[in-house]
Design a protein around this motif. Sequence first.
Motif, PDB file in Angstrom:
ATOM      1  N   THR A 159      29.603  41.968  60.556  1.00  0.00           N
ATOM      2  CA  THR A 159      28.647  41.313  59.669  1.00  0.00           C
ATOM      3  C   THR A 159      28.957  41.691  58.226  1.00  0.00           C
ATOM      4  OG1 THR A 159      27.073  43.145  59.708  1.00  0.00           O
ATOM      5  CG2 THR A 159      26.890  41.480  61.461  1.00  0.00           C
ATOM      6  N   ASP A 160      28.400  40.913  57.304  1.00  0.00           N
ATOM      7  CA  ASP A 160      28.590  41.227  55.886  1.00  0.00           C
ATOM      8  C   ASP A 160      27.969  42.568  55.531  1.00  0.00           C
ATOM      9  OD1 ASP A 160      30.083  38.987  55.234  1.00  0.00           O
ATOM     10  OD2 ASP A 160      28.307  37.741  54.939  1.00  0.00           O
ATOM     11  N   ASP A 161      26.895  42.937  56.218  1.00  0.00           N
ATOM     12  CA  ASP A 161      26.288  44.246  55.961  1.00  0.00           C
ATOM     13  C   ASP A 161      27.261  45.366  56.320  1.00  0.00           C
ATOM     14  OD1 ASP A 161      23.968  43.158  55.016  1.00  0.00           O
ATOM     15  OD2 ASP A 161      22.902  43.278  56.934  1.00  0.00           O
ATOM     16  N   GLN A 162      27.979  45.200  57.415  1.00  0.00           N
ATOM     17  CA  GLN A 162      28.954  46.213  57.803  1.00  0.00           C
ATOM     18  C   GLN A 162      30.135  46.284  56.832  1.00  0.00           C
ATOM     19  OE1 GLN A 162      29.365  44.503  61.850  1.00  0.00           O
ATOM     20  NE2 GLN A 162      29.029  46.588  62.631  1.00  0.00           N
ATOM     21  N   LEU A 163      30.440  45.148  56.220  1.00  0.00           N
ATOM     22  CA  LEU A 163      31.557  45.092  55.276  1.00  0.00           C
ATOM     23  C   LEU A 163      31.160  45.508  53.869  1.00  0.00           C
ATOM     24  CD1 LEU A 163      33.071  41.665  56.392  1.00  0.00           C
ATOM     25  CD2 LEU A 163      34.057  43.926  56.827  1.00  0.00           C
ATOM     26  N   SER A 164      29.878  45.680  53.621  1.00  0.00           N
ATOM     27  CA  SER A 164      29.366  45.959  52.280  1.00  0.00           C
ATOM     28  C   SER A 164      30.041  47.181  51.661  1.00  0.00           C
ATOM     29  CB  SER A 164      27.857  46.186  52.343  1.00  0.00           C
ATOM     30  OG  SER A 164      27.360  46.519  51.066  1.00  0.00           O
ATOM     31  N   GLY A 165      30.560  46.986  50.450  1.00  0.00           N
ATOM     32  CA  GLY A 165      31.199  48.073  49.721  1.00  0.00           C
ATOM     33  C   GLY A 165      32.576  48.445  50.227  1.00  0.00           C
ATOM     34  N   MET A 166      33.076  47.713  51.202  1.00  0.00           N
ATOM     35  CA  MET A 166      34.365  48.060  51.800  1.00  0.00           C
ATOM     36  C   MET A 166      35.511  47.259  51.190  1.00  0.00           C
ATOM     37  SD  MET A 166      35.337  47.819  55.828  1.00  0.00           S
ATOM     38  CE  MET A 166      37.018  47.867  56.393  1.00  0.00           C
ATOM     39  N   LEU A 167      35.289  45.955  51.027  1.00  0.00           N
ATOM     40  CA  LEU A 167      36.348  45.088  50.510  1.00  0.00           C
ATOM     41  C   LEU A 167      36.360  45.094  48.993  1.00  0.00           C
ATOM     42  CD1 LEU A 167      35.870  42.006  52.876  1.00  0.00           C
ATOM     43  CD2 LEU A 167      37.385  43.979  53.190  1.00  0.00           C
ATOM     44  N   PRO A 168      37.512  44.813  48.375  1.00  0.00           N
ATOM     45  CA  PRO A 168      37.559  44.712  46.915  1.00  0.00           C
ATOM     46  C   PRO A 168      36.602  43.643  46.393  1.00  0.00           C
ATOM     47  CG  PRO A 168      39.777  44.839  47.808  1.00  0.00           C
ATOM     48  CD  PRO A 168      38.850  44.675  48.981  1.00  0.00           C
ATOM     49  N   SER A 169      36.120  43.840  45.185  1.00  0.00           N
ATOM     50  CA  SER A 169      35.260  42.846  44.542  1.00  0.00           C
ATOM     51  C   SER A 169      36.113  41.851  43.765  1.00  0.00           C
ATOM     52  CB  SER A 169      34.268  43.530  43.601  1.00  0.00           C
ATOM     53  OG  SER A 169      34.945  44.326  42.644  1.00  0.00           O
ATOM     54  N   VAL A 170      35.562  40.669  43.553  1.00  0.00           N
ATOM     55  CA  VAL A 170      36.274  39.586  42.856  1.00  0.00           C
ATOM     56  C   VAL A 170      35.619  39.377  41.491  1.00  0.00           C
ATOM     57  CG1 VAL A 170      36.819  37.126  42.891  1.00  0.00           C
ATOM     58  CG2 VAL A 170      36.933  38.455  45.005  1.00  0.00           C
ATOM     59  N   PHE A 171      36.432  39.209  40.456  1.00  0.00           N
ATOM     60  CA  PHE A 171      35.880  38.852  39.155  1.00  0.00           C
ATOM     61  C   PHE A 171      36.813  37.864  38.453  1.00  0.00           C
ATOM     62  CE2 PHE A 171      38.744  42.238  38.006  1.00  0.00           C
ATOM     63  CZ  PHE A 171      39.138  42.002  36.698  1.00  0.00           C
ATOM     64  N   HIS A 172      36.305  37.239  37.397  1.00  0.00           N
ATOM     65  CA  HIS A 172      37.043  36.213  36.664  1.00  0.00           C
ATOM     66  C   HIS A 172      37.026  36.550  35.171  1.00  0.00           C
ATOM     67  CE1 HIS A 172      36.749  33.342  40.138  1.00  0.00           C
ATOM     68  NE2 HIS A 172      35.668  34.062  40.363  1.00  0.00           N
ATOM     69  N   LEU A 173      38.039  36.117  34.456  1.00  0.00           N
ATOM     70  CA  LEU A 173      37.969  36.061  32.997  1.00  0.00           C
ATOM     71  C   LEU A 173      37.540  34.653  32.626  1.00  0.00           C
ATOM     72  CD1 LEU A 173      41.038  37.999  31.565  1.00  0.00           C
ATOM     73  CD2 LEU A 173      38.792  38.840  32.206  1.00  0.00           C
ATOM     74  N   ASN A 174      36.608  34.553  31.712  1.00  0.00           N
ATOM     75  CA  ASN A 174      36.077  33.252  31.314  1.00  0.00           C
ATOM     76  C   ASN A 174      37.095  32.540  30.423  1.00  0.00           C
ATOM     77  OD1 ASN A 174      34.620  31.054  30.354  1.00  0.00           O
ATOM     78  ND2 ASN A 174      32.706  32.193  30.249  1.00  0.00           N
ATOM     79  N   ALA A 175      37.749  31.506  30.972  1.00  0.00           N
ATOM     80  CA  ALA A 175      38.808  30.801  30.240  1.00  0.00           C
ATOM     81  C   ALA A 175      38.266  29.824  29.210  1.00  0.00           C
ATOM     82  CB  ALA A 175      39.712  30.053  31.226  1.00  0.00           C
ATOM     83  N   SER A 176      36.951  29.557  29.235  1.00  0.00           N
ATOM     84  CA  SER A 176      36.376  28.590  28.290  1.00  0.00           C
ATOM     85  C   SER A 176      35.525  29.272  27.226  1.00  0.00           C
ATOM     86  CB  SER A 176      35.509  27.568  29.057  1.00  0.00           C
ATOM     87  OG  SER A 176      34.447  28.223  29.731  1.00  0.00           O
TER      88      SER A 176
END
Length: 792
Positions: A159-176
């Motif tokens: 479940t996502d709860d089990q995966l919480s804090g385990m996988l890398p986080s995703v972020f973006h640079l605002n191109a606009s």
Amino acid sequence: MKLKSVYVRFFKSFNYDYLRKTTSADPRRKPWEFIEDKWYPHVRVQLDERITPIVGENESGKSCFLEAVECAITGIGIEHGDFCRHSRFFAVEAGRVHLPQFGCEWGDLTEEEANRVANLCGLGEDHESPSRFWLFRTGEGQATAFLSDEEGSPSSAVTDDQLSGMLPSVFHLNASLALPEAVPIGYLAGDRSQSGEYSNWPARSGGIALVEDALSKRPELFVDEGTIQQNASQIQALARAVRQTQQPDGQVKAAELELAHDLMLKIAGIDAGVLKRLRRALLEKQDAYAQGIVQAINAQLERRLNFRRFWAQDEAFELAVSARNHELVFMVRDRTNREYSVRERSDGLRYFLSYYIQHLAHDSPSDGGEEVLLMDEPDAYLSRQGQQDLLKILEEFAFPRRENRKSVQVVYVTHSPFLLDKNSTERIRVLEKGSDDQGTRVVRNASRNHYEPLRSAFGAFVAETTFIGNCNLMVEGLADQVLLAGAARHLWSKGVSKSKTLDLNEITIVQTGGAQEIPYFVYLARGRDIDRPLVLVLLDSDDEGDKAKDVLLKGIAVHKRRKPLLREGHILQIGDTCDHAVRIEDMVPPDVAVAAAKRYLADYLGWDEKRVRRISQQALKKAMDAREDQDLFKSVKAIVEAEDESVRLEKVGFARSVIGVVEAERGPAGVEELEARMEKLLGRLNTMARQAQSERFKRRIENRVRLKKDQFLDDFPGRATKDDAARLFAEIGEAVDDSLEGQAVRKRLQRLTKEHSLEDDGTNLDVEDYEQFKEDLESVQYAGLAAVQTND
């Protein structure tokens, strides 16, 4: 934990891997690839652990892939409406409606991460901790973890709860997002949680227009302080009505204000209390105090920003602020030594500055977790050089120099060949969209096939371009270009010192079609502009190469005058770094040459192994001994054609095969010898390029001083006051930088100031001995050059 591969199936332009399904080239079938007992392999995109550029034609699925990466990692945004519409599984029948499916392969697990994965999959203590695992999302809220890609491997629903804090986080640079022209000081100094009043704050020009418009409509409301207070509600309504009539582009977005806040407080480290005092000083008309604060802010901004390290287009660039109308207005000073508002500068500068600020302001997760940066076409507003500068920012994310920053895995989409690192073409992933129900696929081996499919993606391969850049290495033929570019990339990938290879993002290798063509190419490239591109030349050490060098040094006759096309220090011949070599192919050791010939015959002509084996080192040695000139390529060509007279071994094909042998995991013993020879050659070319850049920079300083001096002497041919001379010295001092040459110019100016008593009272007096003063001005022009001379 690093993202190794992303798997996509039935998402927008991605259907499934139709090539793998139909050709059976890979008989191994993974446990996650089956639907209703039928095999439908995912489209798999392998990622570089640091930086992965995604390229392809329009509508090839590049932007869709970025969305797929985010869905695969986070499980957020997986919608029925994104199901691939040209898939046979696109259905509306009850019980047969599917969601797009995504998967990730994760590797480089830490011990803690490996233990957590093992617990997820219910492994006991007697099992070895996994080094990698796969996670697949097959439905709404449904995910499965696999410890192996073999059938029957341990797996577990998670479940996502089990995966919480385990996988890398995703972020973006605002191109606009671009830096605004101005930011309210109150916004910078106040509590942003209570700053709704600043949302859609008018730009400075818009704010002035608002006040002027309100005054013109109802001047009786603004007679004095009393009338303003008495009519506050009417003034507010009037301002609201006026604002509604303004153009939307006159507004500053909340995100732009946030960007300015990060620049001033987070990056420059300006104290909010200082900004409050600045605001109060402006309100109370304490102009001198306010100006002192602004000067200190600008000094801090310049020190912390260090923008020039990343913005190669103007070494004199400075970003500063000025305080006007209770706002800080962002100003730019460039090599013209004049100030402009950021809105007066190009979109490219403003958006690049935004990328740079977002990079510096980005904080690594407080829990030490990994991150993945996704960017969709960040090249939109940037020039060719701006895109090359942006590569430095992406590299800084992936290979951070600051101690408090963690490495970020970068994945970006681009249409531009200038946003690809030519030193690391193995990172490139090319997507191609098929017809009918085929969908998007990954083109394999794109970094080795230099002309397809990258040519289809954006016109030409990036490491072997034929246009003129800022610094150019001209070579005789395409084979020279292939060998140099391939060797440079190979040495770069091995971590060889940058001083012993070429940075293909900085140097353009230009093939000219022969030694006899090089002088004319140099003439065309150098042109008649004041600021000419740098040109280096690599020639063979044969008669043609000698003749071309002679023409370059003597020049061509124009109106009975000869002017050299290049200095000797900008010309290199192959024999200067490798004694026995006349041509670049002669640097290839015999065993590597034979292996390359075999590779060419097997890959290109389809010779079988038995036939290829007859091309041997003994045969090559015999062919070379028979030749007076010991020409290696012609000897290889002779033994190939002796085996089959209908075969023609081409130089370019041979050169590519040499690079293929060098890049192979297991090559002949001579590979190390070739690497050493190429290090020596490329290192020499690198040194020449650095010296040429340095000389060019010195000439720029010399030209700046000369222009100021000539203009002064035109204005004051016979006499000048001490005040005139002092102002000239101040302008020259501002026009040069802080390099060794610039410092030498300033020291010379200080000395002449004392010698000609320019600091004396009564500066309206004429300069004494004006003829001597004019002679001394000549020495200022060459002070920078003299400072960096060394004795032989």
